[in-house]
Design an enzyme around this catalytic site. Structure first.
Site, PDB file in Angstrom:
ATOM      1  N   THR A   1       2.691 -12.933   3.017  1.00 44.54           N
ATOM      2  CA  THR A   1       1.999 -13.352   1.816  1.00 44.54           C
ATOM      3  C   THR A   1       2.690 -14.575   1.223  1.00 44.54           C
ATOM      4  O   THR A   1       3.870 -14.805   1.470  1.00 44.54           O
ATOM      5  CB  THR A   1       1.979 -12.214   0.769  1.00 44.54           C
ATOM      6  OG1 THR A   1       1.245 -12.627  -0.381  1.00 44.54           O
ATOM      7  CG2 THR A   1       3.392 -11.830   0.341  1.00 44.54           C
TER       8      THR A   1
ATOM      9  N   HIS B   1      -3.848  -1.634  -6.592  1.00 40.24           N
ATOM     10  CA  HIS B   1      -2.981  -0.506  -6.926  1.00 40.24           C
ATOM     11  C   HIS B   1      -3.840   0.582  -7.578  1.00 40.24           C
ATOM     12  O   HIS B   1      -4.208   0.488  -8.749  1.00 40.24           O
ATOM     13  CB  HIS B   1      -1.872  -0.956  -7.875  1.00 40.24           C
ATOM     14  CG  HIS B   1      -0.986  -2.017  -7.304  1.00 40.24           C
ATOM     15  ND1 HIS B   1      -0.013  -2.670  -8.042  1.00 40.24           N
ATOM     16  CD2 HIS B   1      -0.915  -2.549  -6.060  1.00 40.24           C
ATOM     17  CE1 HIS B   1       0.601  -3.562  -7.275  1.00 40.24           C
ATOM     18  NE2 HIS B   1       0.065  -3.495  -6.065  1.00 40.24           N
TER      19      HIS B   1
ATOM     20  N   ASP C   1       0.803  -1.228   0.000  1.00 45.88           N
ATOM     21  CA  ASP C   1       0.000   0.000   0.000  1.00 45.88           C
ATOM     22  C   ASP C   1       0.834   1.275   0.000  1.00 45.88           C
ATOM     23  O   ASP C   1       0.346   2.329   0.398  1.00 45.88           O
ATOM     24  CB  ASP C   1      -0.968   0.031   1.198  1.00 45.88           C
ATOM     25  CG  ASP C   1      -1.902  -1.164   1.222  1.00 45.88           C
ATOM     26  OD1 ASP C   1      -2.511  -1.449   0.182  1.00 45.88           O
ATOM     27  OD2 ASP C   1      -2.016  -1.823   2.290  1.00 45.88           O
TER      28      ASP C   1
END
Length: 408
Positions: free
Chosen positions: A228, A43, A13
């Site tokens: 992730t 995005h 982010d």
């Protein structure tokens, strides 16, 4: 112009999409290459005429005429989400999105069954949730690791009988509900008929390699288990380049954020900074904000091997929030690089980070932030962003002569 690799040096982010859009608006870019993650990317790009899109799988340069997107073999491709994203872009006047897209045949597929499994696993964690986006990317990666030959890939969409068999075995193994297998097969075969499926990346001009998530969420170097299922460093992009040189551009905000659970040493709710593009949601959880964490970002620079320059976003936020400060040290454990793959060590580091406290110093003004960050991270700030549009960004002339120039 040569190639540029854009990597987020935070928890995601930081503004990769708006930086990629700016590069494509001001430079001769042939293709934006996506080299990790999948449909969970978000995005956001805002144009000067007010059009706005949150890019997930299409490259963030897609608003710029002629700029292509390549989904590489490192991507987890979600054909259903891709179709929905294409529809939104067409509605915004980008009518040739499919014509400008290529997809590597070796890329993994993310399906509704992965999504159901992903969400069920996250819900079962209760208060110990990891902060998943709930899009099925992690479940797709996990299944591919344990079922190498059975994991559905983009190439299977060209052979309906193979795809049907793989999806049937996948659904049975995961034990989840979802649409009928035949319905998925029909949709995925239609996807294969629409896109150009290719064997590898063919570099035909200058490329911008657009990363997803952030280095502090990296599957091996992030603070496990709040990570992730993706390599978020420069490694995948460099593998695709095969030795061709590229400018390594790291992206940071003037404040450090995290969407969901996990360490955020500088978190300070009193800052009351919000981000309309990153609201709290049922899967990731709260969007959290803290002071600029130079300690964590130094760690990110270390584990990814450094960058040639930094793009610093949200300088306008710093201008309207004089209470923002910079963390230069921790009262507690300072993260250091370990052996790649040692997740036990990373988990111990996570527990230590959760107990650490920041040592904060003031930054005199918003205009002082680029120089302060450059000095603290020993890396030049070469791009400043004072707003969401390309027009709000400027290149700087502070790059030392020993560092390749990034001229926009």
């Amino acid at each position: 112009m040569g190639h540029v690799i854009v990597v987020d040096l935070g928890y995601g982010d930081c503004g990769k999409g708006t930086v990629v859009d700016h590069l494509c608006a001001t430079r001769d870019v042939h293709t934006v290459v996506r080299f990790n993650g999948g449909a969970q990317a978000a995005h956001t790009v805002v144009l000067g005429d007010g059009r706005k899109h949150t890019f997930a799988q299409f490259g963030s340069g897609t608003f710029r005429p002629g700029v292509r997107t390549h989904l590489s073999r490192f991507m987890v491709v979600d054909p259903l989400a891709l179709a929905a994203e294409a529809d939104h872009l067409v509605g915004l006047g980008v009518h040739d999105v499919w014509d400008r897209l290529t997809v590597d045949r070796a890329a993994l597929l993310s399906t509704p069954y992965h999504r159901e499994a992903n969400r069920a696993a996250e819900l079962a964690r209760g208060a110990d949730r990891h902060g998943s986006c709930g899009m099925g990317v992690g479940a797709a990666m996990s299944y591919a690791l344990s079922h190498v030959d059975d994991a559905p890939r983009v190439s299977d969409c060209l052979t309906p009988s193979v795809l049907r068999a793989k999806l049937s075995r996948l659904r049975a193994f995961l034990g989840v509900d979802g649409p009928p297998v035949d319905a998925c097969v029909e949709a995925f075969v239609a996807f294969a008929a629409t896109v150009s499926i290719v064997d590898g990346l063919r570099i035909e001009g200058p490329c911008v390699f657009e990363g997803a998530q952030g280095v502090l969420l990296d599957e091996w170097h992030g603070f496990h288990p709040y990570t992730t299922w993706s390599t978020t460093t420069f490694a995948n992009a460099e593998a695709l380049l095969g030795g061709e040189p590229a400018y390594r551009l790291g992206v940071l905000r003037t404040f450090t954020t995290r969407h969901g659970a996990g360490p955020l040493v500088t978190e300070d709710p009193a800052l009351r900074i919000t981000d309309p593009n990153n609201p709290t949601n049922p899967w990731q959880g709260a969007f959290r904000v803290g002071h600029f964490d130079a300690v964590a970002h130094r760690y990110a620079l270390d584990v990814c091997g450094g960058v040639d320059g930094l793009a610093l976003t949200h300088l306008d936020t710093a201008a309207s929030n004089p209470a923002l400060r910079m963390c230069v040290d921790y009262d507690g454990t300072v993260p250091t690089r370990g052996v790649t793959g040692d997740l036990d060590r990373q988990e111990r580091l996570t527990h230590a980070m959760l107990a650490s406290r920041p040592r904060l110093v003031p930054v005199s003004s918003a205009s002082s932030w680029p120089a302060a960050i450059s000095a603290e991270l020993a890396t030049p700030v070469v791009l400043e962003s004072w707003g969401p549009r390309s027009e709000d960004k400027t290149s700087t002339d502070s790059t030392p002569s020993s560092t390749p120039q990034l001229t926009c």
